[in-house]
Design an enzyme around this catalytic site. Structure first.
Site, short mmCIF file in Angstrom:
data_model
loop_
_atom_site.label_atom_id
_atom_site.label_comp_id
_atom_site.label_asym_id
_atom_site.label_seq_id
_atom_site.Cartn_x
_atom_site.Cartn_y
_atom_site.Cartn_z
CE LYS A 1 -10.28 37.75 54.33
NZ LYS A 1 -9.71 38.69 53.34
CG ASN A 2 -11.89 42.43 51.88
OD1 ASN A 2 -11.24 41.48 52.32
ND2 ASN A 2 -12.53 42.37 50.72
NE ARG B 1 -1.02 39.37 47.95
CZ ARG B 1 0.03 38.99 47.22
NH1 ARG B 1 0.39 37.72 47.23
NH2 ARG B 1 0.71 39.85 46.50
CB CYS C 1 -7.25 33.31 47.70
SG CYS C 1 -7.95 33.13 49.35
CG ASP D 1 -14.31 39.25 47.19
OD1 ASP D 1 -13.68 38.28 46.74
OD2 ASP D 1 -13.76 40.24 47.70
CB VAL E 1 -11.89 42.02 39.67
CG1 VAL E 1 -10.98 42.44 40.82
CG2 VAL E 1 -12.96 43.08 39.42
#
Length: 440
Positions: free
Chosen positions: A23-24, A97, A121, A311, A333
Site C-alpha cells: 500500500k505504501n 493525503r 489517520c 506500522d 515515529v
C-alpha cells in the site's frame, strides 16, 4: 450505514493467504506515472481503497486508467493530463493525503497544481508545511484558498538542497517526485530509505531519472527534461505480512503468507523470534506459527528503516498481551499511536501508557505531552467486547484482539481496514475465522 463485523474469537487462525503490492508504495508509483510521456504499467496492485482513490484522482486529471483487478495489473496513459476541478478533487480525495504528492508532477506537466484540505489517520501530526516549503524552494509559488492551496511554477522548477529534520517518508517522496524533472541538481539529506522508497527510486530510474543514494541517507537527483512511462512489479506489502504474522502469534495459529519477503522483514522476523514465534522461509512465502509454550516479553523501540517499523508495532502489541512478564514498547515515529490500547484494556489487557521515553533512543516526543511509551503485562486473557476502529493499523490490531479473545466481539468501522488490507474478509474465511459482516 457502516459495516460491523461480528467476531467469535478464541480459535487459532490456520491456513494460507496471499499479499500483493505494498500500500505504501503502489499509490506513490501511480502518482509517478504522471511524469511519463508514455503509458505506465504497474503489476501486483492490490484491490484496496487507496488504489481506488488514486485511480479516481488520476482520472480527474485526464489520465486513462485501466485496472485488471483479478490479475492486479494497472495501466495508466497520461498523454492528456489536465488540471482537475478543485471541488471534485476535494470531494474525491476525502481523508487521503495522496493529493499533496501530485504537486511536483503536475507543476512539471501543467505549470500549476491544487492541494485540497488533507486528512489521514489520527495517529500523530503530519503537517504539510514541509511539503509546501520544499515546493517553494524548487521555485513554486503558493496561494492559500478557502478549500486548499493553489500552486504555480513560472517556468521549469530548479534543483534545490533539502535537509530533513527527521527522515520522513512523505517528505522524501515529495522531493523525489519533484526533483526528477527539475533543472539541475537536487540534494536531499537525512532522507528516508525504506524499501518502499527504494522501489519508488527504481521506478523513477526506469522512467529515465538519474538518482543516487548514499550510505549516509543522502539522495542526489540530477534533473532531466522528460521521462518515459514504466513497467514495474510492486514489492510485496511487508506491513500486511507482519499483521498476519502477529495474528498467528496472538491466536496460537499457523499462517502461511504467500508473497512475504524475508529481505524486507528481517528486523520484524528477529523480533518475532525473540517473542517466541516461529517462522519458515520459503521461496515466495513465509510460514508464521506459534510453536507452543509461553511467549516472551521484550523491550522494543520503533524507528525508521532499518529499525522496527512503526506500522508493525500495533499488531505485535496484541500478541505481547499474551507474553509472560513485562514488555516495554517505545514509539518514536508517531506521537499518538497508543490510542488503540484503550480497546485492548477494555478487553482485559494490562497496558499502561506513559509520557516518558521508556527506551534508549533519543525521541522527538520526550519533552512533550504525548503518551508514546507503553508497558504491557501478561499474559492476560482477552474477552470479547464492542470495538470502534480508530485508524487503519489500529483497526486491524483490534481485529486481531477480537480473533484472540474468548467470546463475541463487534467491530464497528471495519471499512477503514479496506484502505490497506486487500480481501481481508476472504482471507479471514481462508484462515477458518468465525466472522460475519452485519449492517448497522
Amino acid at each position: 450505514m457502516s459495516s460491523v463485523l461480528r467476531v467469535n474469537g478464541g480459535r487459532p487462525l490456520q491456513g494460507t493467504i496471499t499479499v500483493r503490492g505494498a500500500k505504501n508504495f503502489v499509490s506513490k508509483a501511480m502518482v509517478a506515472a504522471l511524469l511519463g510521456s508514455t503509458p505506465s504499467t504497474l503489476r501486483q496492485v492490490p484491490l484496496i481503497r487507496d488504489v481506488d482513490v488514486v485511480s479516481g484522482l488520476l482520472s480527474l486529471h485526464g489520465v486513462q486508467v485501466d485496472y485488471n483487478q483479478a490479475e492486479g495489473v494497472l495501466r495508466m496513459d497520461c498523454g492528456n493530463v489536465r488540471l482537475a476541478d478543485e471541488h471534485e478533487v476535494n470531494a474525491h480525495a476525502g481523508s487521503s493525503r495522496i493529493p499533496i504528492l501530485f504537486c511536483g508532477p503536475l507543476l512539471h506537466r501543467l505549470g500549476e497544481a491544487f492541494i485540497p484540505d488533507l486528512g489521514g489517520c489520527a495517529i500523530g501530526g503530519r503537517p504539510i508545511d514541509f511539503h509546501l516549503n520544499t515546493l517553494q524552494s524548487f521555485g513554486a509559488s503558493i496561494e492559500q484558498r478557502e478549500n486548499g492551496y493553489h500552486l504555480r511554477a513560472p517556468g521549469r522548477l530548479k534543483g534545490t538542497q533539502v535537509e530533513l529534520p527527521y527522515p520522513s517518508i512523505g517528505a522524501t517522496e515529495q522531493t523525489l517526485l519533484t526533483a526528477v524533472t527539475a533543472q539541475g541538481l537536487t540534494e536531499l539529506r537525512n532522507a528516508a530509505v525504506e524499501p518502499e522508497i527504494m522501489d519508488l527510486v527504481a521506478v523513477l530510474q526506469k522512467m529515465g531519472a538519474i538518482i543516487s543514494v548514499d550510505t549516509d541517507r543522502t539522495i542526489r537527483v540530477e534533473g532531466v527534461e522528460e521521462l518515459d512511462g514504466y513497467t514495474h512489479t510492486a514489492l510485496s506489502d511487508r506491513i500486511e505480512a507482519a499483521s498476519w504474522a502477529a495474528a498467528a502469534l496472538a491466536t496460537g495459529g499457523d499462517i502461511t503468507v504467500n508473497g512475504a519477503n524475508q529481505a524486507d522483514m528481517m528486523t520484524f522476523l528477529n523480533t518475532f523470534r525473540k517473542v517466541g514465534g516461529a517462522f519458515e522461509i520459503r521461496d515466495d512465502a513465509i510460514r508464521f506459527f506459534h510453536p507452543g509454550g509461553s511467549l516472551n516479553s521484550i523491550v522494543l523501540e520503533t524507528n525508521v528503516h532499518p529499525g522496527f517499523m512503526t506500522d508493525w508495532q500495533q499488531p505485535l502489541v496484541v500478541a505481547l498481551t499474551q507474553a509472560d512478564g513485562l514488555s516495554i514498547v517505545h514509539e518514536t515515529v508517531y506521537e499518538n499511536r497508543f490510542g488503540f490500547t484503550q480497546a485492548l484494556r477494555d478487553m482485559g489487557a494490562n497496558i499502561q501508557v506513559y509520557r516518558e521515553c521508556l527506551g534508549g533512543l533519543r525521541c522527538r516526543f520526550g519533552a512533550k505531552n504525548y503518551y508514546h511509551s507503553a508497558v504491557i503485562s501478561g499474559p492476560t486473557p482477552l474477552k470479547g467486547a464492542d470495538i470502534v476502529v480508530p485508524d487503519l493499523r489500529g483497526g486491524f490490531s483490534h481485529l486481531i484482539a477480537a480473533l484472540a479473545a474468548q467470546g463475541q466481539s463487534t467491530v464497528t468501522g471495519i471499512d477503514i481496514i479496506n484502505r490497506g488490507y486487500e480481501h481481508f474478509m476472504t482471507k479471514l474465511a481462508a484462515l477458518n475465522a468465525d466472522v460475519e459482516m452485519v449492517a448497522s
